[in-house]
Scaffold this motif. Structure first.
Motif, mmCIF file in Angstrom:
data_model
loop_
_atom_site.group_PDB
_atom_site.id
_atom_site.type_symbol
_atom_site.label_atom_id
_atom_site.label_comp_id
_atom_site.label_asym_id
_atom_site.label_seq_id
_atom_site.Cartn_x
_atom_site.Cartn_y
_atom_site.Cartn_z
ATOM 1 N N PRO A 40 0.808 -1.227 0.000
ATOM 2 C CA PRO A 40 0.000 0.000 0.000
ATOM 3 C C PRO A 40 0.838 1.272 0.000
ATOM 4 O O PRO A 40 0.515 2.225 -0.719
ATOM 5 N N LYS A 41 1.908 1.298 0.788
ATOM 6 C CA LYS A 41 2.730 2.499 0.871
ATOM 7 C C LYS A 41 3.328 2.852 -0.486
ATOM 8 O O LYS A 41 3.255 3.998 -0.944
ATOM 9 N N ASP A 42 3.910 1.872 -1.175
ATOM 10 C CA ASP A 42 4.551 2.127 -2.460
ATOM 11 C C ASP A 42 3.542 2.569 -3.518
ATOM 12 O O ASP A 42 3.783 3.502 -4.283
ATOM 13 N N VAL A 43 2.403 1.872 -3.560
ATOM 14 C CA VAL A 43 1.399 2.177 -4.579
ATOM 15 C C VAL A 43 0.786 3.554 -4.339
ATOM 16 O O VAL A 43 0.617 4.346 -5.273
ATOM 17 N N VAL A 44 0.449 3.856 -3.081
ATOM 18 C CA VAL A 44 -0.154 5.155 -2.757
ATOM 19 C C VAL A 44 0.808 6.294 -3.078
ATOM 20 O O VAL A 44 0.408 7.318 -3.657
ATOM 21 N N LEU A 45 2.080 6.138 -2.749
ATOM 22 C CA LEU A 45 3.059 7.183 -3.026
ATOM 23 C C LEU A 45 3.207 7.417 -4.521
ATOM 24 O O LEU A 45 3.267 8.566 -4.986
ATOM 25 N N GLU A 46 3.262 6.347 -5.304
ATOM 26 C CA GLU A 46 3.406 6.495 -6.744
ATOM 27 C C GLU A 46 2.149 7.106 -7.362
ATOM 28 O O GLU A 46 2.222 7.946 -8.261
ATOM 29 N N TYR A 47 0.986 6.694 -6.865
ATOM 30 C CA TYR A 47 -0.287 7.241 -7.340
ATOM 31 C C TYR A 47 -0.369 8.745 -7.058
ATOM 32 O O TYR A 47 -0.741 9.541 -7.927
ATOM 33 N N LEU A 48 0.018 9.141 -5.842
ATOM 34 C CA LEU A 48 -0.017 10.556 -5.485
ATOM 35 C C LEU A 48 1.021 11.361 -6.260
ATOM 36 O O LEU A 48 0.769 12.502 -6.643
ATOM 37 N N SER A 49 2.178 10.760 -6.492
ATOM 38 C CA SER A 49 3.215 11.463 -7.270
ATOM 39 C C SER A 49 2.728 11.738 -8.687
ATOM 40 O O SER A 49 2.912 12.831 -9.220
ATOM 41 N N ALA A 50 2.086 10.729 -9.297
ATOM 42 C CA ALA A 50 1.566 10.906 -10.652
ATOM 43 C C ALA A 50 0.445 11.947 -10.667
ATOM 44 O O ALA A 50 0.362 12.774 -11.580
ATOM 45 N N SER B 267 0.112 14.415 -8.556
ATOM 46 C CA SER B 267 0.744 15.716 -8.332
ATOM 47 C C SER B 267 1.351 16.254 -9.620
ATOM 48 O O SER B 267 1.216 17.437 -9.947
ATOM 49 N N ARG B 268 2.005 15.377 -10.385
ATOM 50 C CA ARG B 268 2.599 15.813 -11.658
ATOM 51 C C ARG B 268 1.518 16.291 -12.629
ATOM 52 O O ARG B 268 1.681 17.287 -13.333
ATOM 53 N N ALA B 269 0.394 15.554 -12.641
ATOM 54 C CA ALA B 269 -0.700 15.923 -13.541
ATOM 55 C C ALA B 269 -1.299 17.279 -13.155
ATOM 56 O O ALA B 269 -1.614 18.102 -14.020
ATOM 57 N N ILE B 270 -1.431 17.515 -11.837
ATOM 58 C CA ILE B 270 -1.980 18.787 -11.360
ATOM 59 C C ILE B 270 -1.050 19.938 -11.740
ATOM 60 O O ILE B 270 -1.490 20.997 -12.192
ATOM 61 N N THR B 271 0.260 19.728 -11.568
ATOM 62 C CA THR B 271 1.232 20.766 -11.903
ATOM 63 C C THR B 271 1.209 21.076 -13.393
ATOM 64 O O THR B 271 1.226 22.238 -13.813
ATOM 65 N N GLU B 272 1.157 20.018 -14.225
ATOM 66 C CA GLU B 272 1.116 20.217 -15.673
ATOM 67 C C GLU B 272 -0.149 20.953 -16.091
ATOM 68 O O GLU B 272 -0.115 21.829 -16.958
ATOM 69 N N LYS B 273 -1.276 20.619 -15.464
ATOM 70 C CA LYS B 273 -2.531 21.286 -15.783
ATOM 71 C C LYS B 273 -2.472 22.759 -15.393
ATOM 72 O O LYS B 273 -2.943 23.630 -16.135
ATOM 73 N N ALA B 274 -1.890 23.040 -14.210
ATOM 74 C CA ALA B 274 -1.774 24.430 -13.755
ATOM 75 C C ALA B 274 -0.907 25.242 -14.711
ATOM 76 O O ALA B 274 -1.233 26.391 -15.040
ATOM 77 N N GLU B 275 0.198 24.656 -15.180
ATOM 78 C CA GLU B 275 1.070 25.359 -16.112
ATOM 79 C C GLU B 275 0.360 25.604 -17.443
ATOM 80 O O GLU B 275 0.513 26.670 -18.055
ATOM 81 N N GLN B 276 -0.434 24.611 -17.880
ATOM 82 C CA GLN B 276 -1.173 24.769 -19.126
ATOM 83 C C GLN B 276 -2.210 25.884 -19.004
ATOM 84 O O GLN B 276 -2.380 26.696 -19.926
ATOM 85 N N GLU B 277 -2.898 25.936 -17.853
ATOM 86 C CA GLU B 277 -3.903 26.981 -17.642
ATOM 87 C C GLU B 277 -3.258 28.362 -17.609
ATOM 88 O O GLU B 277 -3.830 29.335 -18.114
ATOM 89 N N LYS B 278 -2.047 28.459 -17.020
ATOM 90 C CA LYS B 278 -1.344 29.753 -16.999
ATOM 91 C C LYS B 278 -0.994 30.200 -18.410
ATOM 92 O O LYS B 278 -1.131 31.369 -18.771
ATOM 93 N N THR B 279 -0.521 29.240 -19.222
ATOM 94 C CA THR B 279 -0.164 29.563 -20.602
ATOM 95 C C THR B 279 -1.384 30.047 -21.369
ATOM 96 O O THR B 279 -1.324 31.050 -22.103
ATOM 97 N N GLU B 280 -2.506 29.336 -21.194
ATOM 98 C CA GLU B 280 -3.736 29.725 -21.877
ATOM 99 C C GLU B 280 -4.218 31.092 -21.408
ATOM 100 O O GLU B 280 -4.721 31.891 -22.207
ATOM 101 N N LYS B 281 -4.027 31.373 -20.101
ATOM 102 C CA LYS B 281 -4.444 32.653 -19.557
ATOM 103 C C LYS B 281 -3.597 33.782 -20.141
ATOM 104 O O LYS B 281 -4.109 34.849 -20.509
ATOM 105 N N ARG B 282 -2.280 33.557 -20.253
ATOM 106 C CA ARG B 282 -1.397 34.578 -20.816
ATOM 107 C C ARG B 282 -1.755 34.846 -22.275
ATOM 108 O O ARG B 282 -1.785 35.989 -22.727
ATOM 109 N N GLU B 283 -2.032 33.768 -23.014
ATOM 110 C CA GLU B 283 -2.397 33.918 -24.418
ATOM 111 C C GLU B 283 -3.700 34.687 -24.554
ATOM 112 O O GLU B 283 -3.873 35.507 -25.460
ATOM 113 N N SER B 284 -4.636 34.443 -23.607
ATOM 114 C CA SER B 284 -5.917 35.141 -23.632
ATOM 115 C C SER B 284 -5.735 36.622 -23.348
ATOM 116 O O SER B 284 -6.337 37.480 -23.986
ATOM 117 N N GLU B 285 -4.875 36.920 -22.365
ATOM 118 C CA GLU B 285 -4.637 38.317 -22.004
ATOM 119 C C GLU B 285 -3.877 39.065 -23.089
ATOM 120 O O GLU B 285 -3.950 40.288 -23.185
#
Length: 434
Positions: free
Chosen positions: A246-256, A258-276
């Motif tokens: 459980p520890k290994d799987v949960v950590l890897e799941y959360l890491s993935a 977290s990476r997806a959330i960060t990538e989405k946030a960066e994409q939204e910032k880029t789209e926001k800058r392009e909009s502005e």
């Protein structure tokens, strides 16, 4: 006993459920046709390939549930978890592959599944217990225990169609756990119960597991997976991404995640800058998070949970630092603005709630800025936590912008020496001789 019989007996003892290269296909239709029109089209040999396509909920999944195992299945909504359970219980048949079941399976997948709405609670207990293979005498002996556990004594002779969803769930779980299952399968359905009954269920599941019972648990409560299970399976887009402790799987799941959330946030910032920069984008007010309220005189534009390197993440170690960055802007003139943070444990306990007023921090008179709250050493014990942020009027309590438990993070044990509760006191033991 022949050698073949001995091998067969040994094989049966090794597993309760085995899935071998199992796939499940569903058909999606993009236009609505009546059943009559569907038959006419089929008779004419007409195929509307544009109106339908195949959706594979599971793809080539092989999984064995051995006797005595406690398996937690994690993954985002739509990852195939519920389909997997329905195949295990025989509700669905696989499109490809084979599912083998060896033992009595008791499943709690949907509220009131298997209950007849016109029968009373008592009659449904007898019916369901009979279907699970219990004899009438055994059912009569356990009837009062089942009713007491569900807490439905005064309603037990009422037709279950008059039950609330919580009453349905309590009765369903009580029947499932008292039918001596070889394997207990529990879906996220337990999350609808009140806190007291959830705790009761968790205690019962824990006792069932310690007594040698086999458990398959699907839940978003990662702390429960680590506490109750000895193996975890991460489902993602219909396939098994990882299986292990459980520890290994949960950590890897959360890491993935977290990476997806960060990538989405960066994409939204880029789209926001392009909009502005010139393009126009219409905001979708209907998509506003239901956990957000306020008149937006002060507005949070971005919230980040960062590690000691300043990298946004949702995975932290006990004892390491955390920085909560609150990007904000002031859209209207406000007086006495106070910004605060709330941290809640996965069980709903309020851990802490610092704010700028407590520490006599005044926000600078500017239209936008970044306010950070830095925690030098996280005292939180392993588990899942949620962060709320709020900007309010310090006197009238007028809410400018509140994000209620919209941000989550997970604490791994790190250097923690303690295991129970919410925080580590980091104290030292001293033995004094008298």
């Amino acid at each position: 006993m022949s050698e073949d019989s001995q091998q067969h007996s040994t094989f049966e003892q090794e597993f309760l459920i085995e899935l071998e290269h199992v796939s499940k296909r569903f058909r999606r239709y993009h236009s609505q046709r009546s059943i009559q029109q569907w038959f006419i089209d089929k008779l004419r040999g007409k195929h509307e390939t544009n109106d339908e396509d195949d959706f594979w909920s599971l793809k080539d999944v092989s999984l064995t549930v051995s006797r005595g195992e406690r398996i937690g299945i994690v993954g985002h909504n739509g990852s195939g978890k519920s389909t997997l359970l329905k195949l295990m219980t025989g509700i669905l048949e696989p499109t490809e592959g084979e599912v083998r079941v060896n033992g009595r399976v008791s499943a709690l997948l949907e509220l009131g599944a298997g209950f007849h709405p016109d029968l009373t609670g008592r009659e449904n207990i007898i019916l369901n217990a009979t279907l699970h293979g219990l004899k009438r005498k055994t059912i009569e002996e356990r009837l009062s225990t089942i009713v007491d556990f569900a807490g439905l004594k005064e309603f037990i002779d009422t037709p279950v169609k008059h039950y609330s969803s919580g009453m349905y769930m309590r009765l369903g779980f009580s029947v499932a756990i008292h039918t001596d299952p070889d394997l207990l399968i529990v879906d996220e359905v337990l999350a609808v119960g009140d806190a007291e009954f959830q705790k009761k269920c968790m205690t019962t599941i824990h006792d069932f597991s310690r007594a040698g019972g086999t458990l398959v648990l699907v839940t978003h409560d990662l702390g429960a997976v680590e506490m109750l299970c000895n193996r975890a399976v991460w489902m993602d887009k219909g396939v098994v991404r990882q299986s292990g402790t459980p520890k290994d799987v949960v950590l890897e799941y959360l890491s993935a995640t977290s990476r997806a959330i960060t990538e989405k946030a960066e994409q939204e910032k880029t789209e926001k800058r392009e909009s502005e920069d010139g393009s126009t984008t219409d905001g979708d007010e209907s998509a506003e998070n239901t956990h957000r309220i306020g008149n937006r005189k002060v507005e949070f534009t971005d919230i980040r949970l960062c590690d000691q390197t300043g990298t946004p993440t949702m995975l932290f170690q006990h004892g390491e630092s955390m920085e909560i960055q609150m990007h904000y802007r002031v859209l209207d003139k406000v007086e006495v603005p106070v910004i605060g943070i709330g941290i809640h444990h996965q069980n709903g306990s309020h851990v802490t709630g610092p704010n700028t007023a407590f520490d006599e921090i005044e926000l600078p008179d500017q239209h936008e800025g970044i306010l950070s709250y830095c925690i030098p050493s996280l005292p939180l014990l392993p588990g899942h936590y949620y962060v709320s942020v709020a900007a309010i009027h310090g006197v009238t309590q007028e809410i400018y912008d509140m994000h209620d438990r919209m941000y989550e993070f997970h604490i791994d044990e790190g250097s923690a020496r303690e295991r129970y509760g919410l925080v580590s006191l980091n104290g030292d033991w001293h033995v004094h001789q008298s």
